[in-house]
Structure formats: C-alpha cells, structure tokens
Design an enzyme around this catalytic site. Sequence first.
Site, short mmCIF file in Angstrom:
data_model
loop_
_atom_site.label_atom_id
_atom_site.label_comp_id
_atom_site.label_asym_id
_atom_site.label_seq_id
_atom_site.Cartn_x
_atom_site.Cartn_y
_atom_site.Cartn_z
N GLY A 8 70.57 -7.50 -92.34
CA GLY A 8 71.44 -7.99 -93.40
C GLY A 8 72.01 -9.38 -93.16
O GLY A 8 73.08 -9.70 -93.69
N SER A 9 71.31 -10.22 -92.41
CA SER A 9 71.87 -11.56 -92.19
C SER A 9 71.82 -12.39 -93.46
O SER A 9 72.69 -13.23 -93.70
CB SER A 9 71.17 -12.27 -91.03
N ASN A 10 70.82 -12.16 -94.31
CA ASN A 10 70.81 -12.85 -95.62
C ASN A 10 71.95 -12.33 -96.49
O ASN A 10 72.59 -13.11 -97.20
CB ASN A 10 69.45 -12.66 -96.30
N LYS A 21 58.90 9.13 -103.44
CA LYS A 21 58.41 8.43 -104.63
C LYS A 21 59.51 8.14 -105.65
O LYS A 21 59.35 7.31 -106.54
CB LYS A 21 57.33 9.27 -105.32
N LEU A 47 62.51 -3.61 -97.77
CA LEU A 47 61.12 -3.39 -97.37
C LEU A 47 60.32 -2.40 -98.21
O LEU A 47 59.10 -2.34 -98.10
CB LEU A 47 61.08 -2.95 -95.89
N HIS A 55 61.09 -14.25 -98.96
CA HIS A 55 59.98 -13.89 -98.08
C HIS A 55 59.83 -14.98 -97.01
O HIS A 55 59.87 -16.17 -97.33
CB HIS A 55 58.69 -13.79 -98.90
N ASP A 115 54.68 -9.74 -103.37
CA ASP A 115 54.91 -11.17 -103.09
C ASP A 115 54.13 -12.10 -104.02
O ASP A 115 53.77 -13.22 -103.64
CB ASP A 115 54.55 -11.51 -101.63
C1 GRF Z 1 64.06 -11.96 -93.57
O1 GRF Z 1 63.16 -12.65 -92.78
C2 GRF Z 1 63.55 -11.91 -94.98
O2 GRF Z 1 62.83 -13.03 -95.38
C3 GRF Z 1 62.64 -10.75 -94.94
O3 GRF Z 1 63.27 -9.83 -94.08
C4 GRF Z 1 64.15 -10.52 -93.18
C5 GRF Z 1 65.49 -9.90 -93.39
O4 GRF Z 1 66.46 -10.33 -92.52
N1 GRF Z 1 62.30 -10.29 -96.25
P1 GRF Z 1 67.97 -9.88 -92.73
O5 GRF Z 1 67.98 -8.37 -92.87
O6 GRF Z 1 68.51 -10.56 -93.96
O7 GRF Z 1 68.66 -10.30 -91.49
#
Ligand code: GRF
Length: 195
Positions: free
Chosen positions: A14-16, A65, A92, A111, A152
């Site tokens: 969850g760093s994003n 599902k 994911l 991505h 993607d």
């Molecule tokens: C990131 O590299 C993102 O591009 C990919 O999964 C990773 C997630 O990182 N889809 P985080 O969970 O946000 O740290």
Amino acid sequence: MSKIKIGVLISGSGSNLQSIIDNIENGKLDCKISYVIADRECYGLERAKKHNISAVLVDKKEYGKNLSDRINVILEEDKNKKPDYIILAGYLSILSESFINNWNRKIINIHPSLLPKFGGKGMYGMNVHRAVIEAKEKESGATVHFVDNGIDTGEIIMNVKVPVLEDDTPETLQKRILEKEHILMIEGIKKLLKI
Ligand code: GRF
C-alpha cells in the site's frame, strides 16, 4: 460542493495508497477516499485504518469468482459513500467484465513498466522488473492507464521513464521505479478527476 470520492483497491504494502493519503492530507490532492478494499490480508489495510478510512477485506479465497461482485456491492451500498472513481493501487486480482463495464472509464491502474511493454498475464511485482532486466532494456518506468477488459491493455493516461542501470537487480530497479510511481499515481488521479 462536496468532494470527489475515490475507492482504492489494493493487495499489498500500500505504498501507493500511502502517497494518495499523504497528498490528500497535505492539501495537494483534493478528493476523499471513501473506501480502501483489499482482496487479501495486507499492510495497506493497516495504513488505511491508521487514517480512519473505511478499510474492508474481501478475501479472494472466500469469494472466488464472486470477488468483483462483492466489491461492487460494498462500493454501491451506501449512496453517500459511493465512489466517483476507482483507483487500483497494487491490486492483483482481475476484475470481472461486468464490474469494469459498470465503472466504464472510471477505473485506473498503475503498472510498474512502460506499457504496452511488460504487461499482461503474470506481469506483476518482481516478475516485471526481472523481465525488463533479462531483456536488457535501457529504460523502464511506470504507467497509469484506464482499465478495460484486457490485462494492462486500457488506454494509457501517462507514464514516467526510469533508466535501467548496468548493475540493476530486479530489487534495485523496483525501488527506483516505486519512488516515481508514488508521484505518477497522484498526477494520474488528478487527470482522471480533472482537478
Ligand atoms: C506497484 O509496483 C504497482 O505498480 C503494482 O504493484 C506495486 C504495489 O505497491 N501494481 P504498493 O502496494 O503500492 O506498495
């Protein structure tokens, strides 16, 4: 006027997500997170809880599902919290066709490669960076794109380029790209929300 609401779907650290939270809290991103939903137990859920954001686990092992349908029910059940847009921030699982059609052009994903290169089935996490290094690419990066029914393949909104260094390992490359992703994520959301 009430703030634009986003739902954030995650599967990992969850760093994003943290970048989104931080930018909202410091006033650089003008929107509200109404839900964080994870398809598995992960640290991202803890990050959401620490900031008093509704954090919901919809375990893919339990829902199989029906995972997307269950997530859709949660997002839609409270009209006051229903998000205007959905952000996939390291999510994911594959969303169902009906989910994607329901939120047409309202879902974006980040991505960790320069799409269309190194996208598609199996291209996630460290697999992407390993493939980039094996292909001896000189640059990689990250891409924010709309989500369509392919993997993607949706329309690209923006990307950021990062050089691949001679002595890079998948881990060092991932780290360098992730730092840029955190900025790109915010720029991509601003463009989506037209703010
Ligand atoms: C990131 O590299 C993102 O591009 C990919 O999964 C990773 C997630 O990182 N889809 P985080 O969970 O946000 O740290």
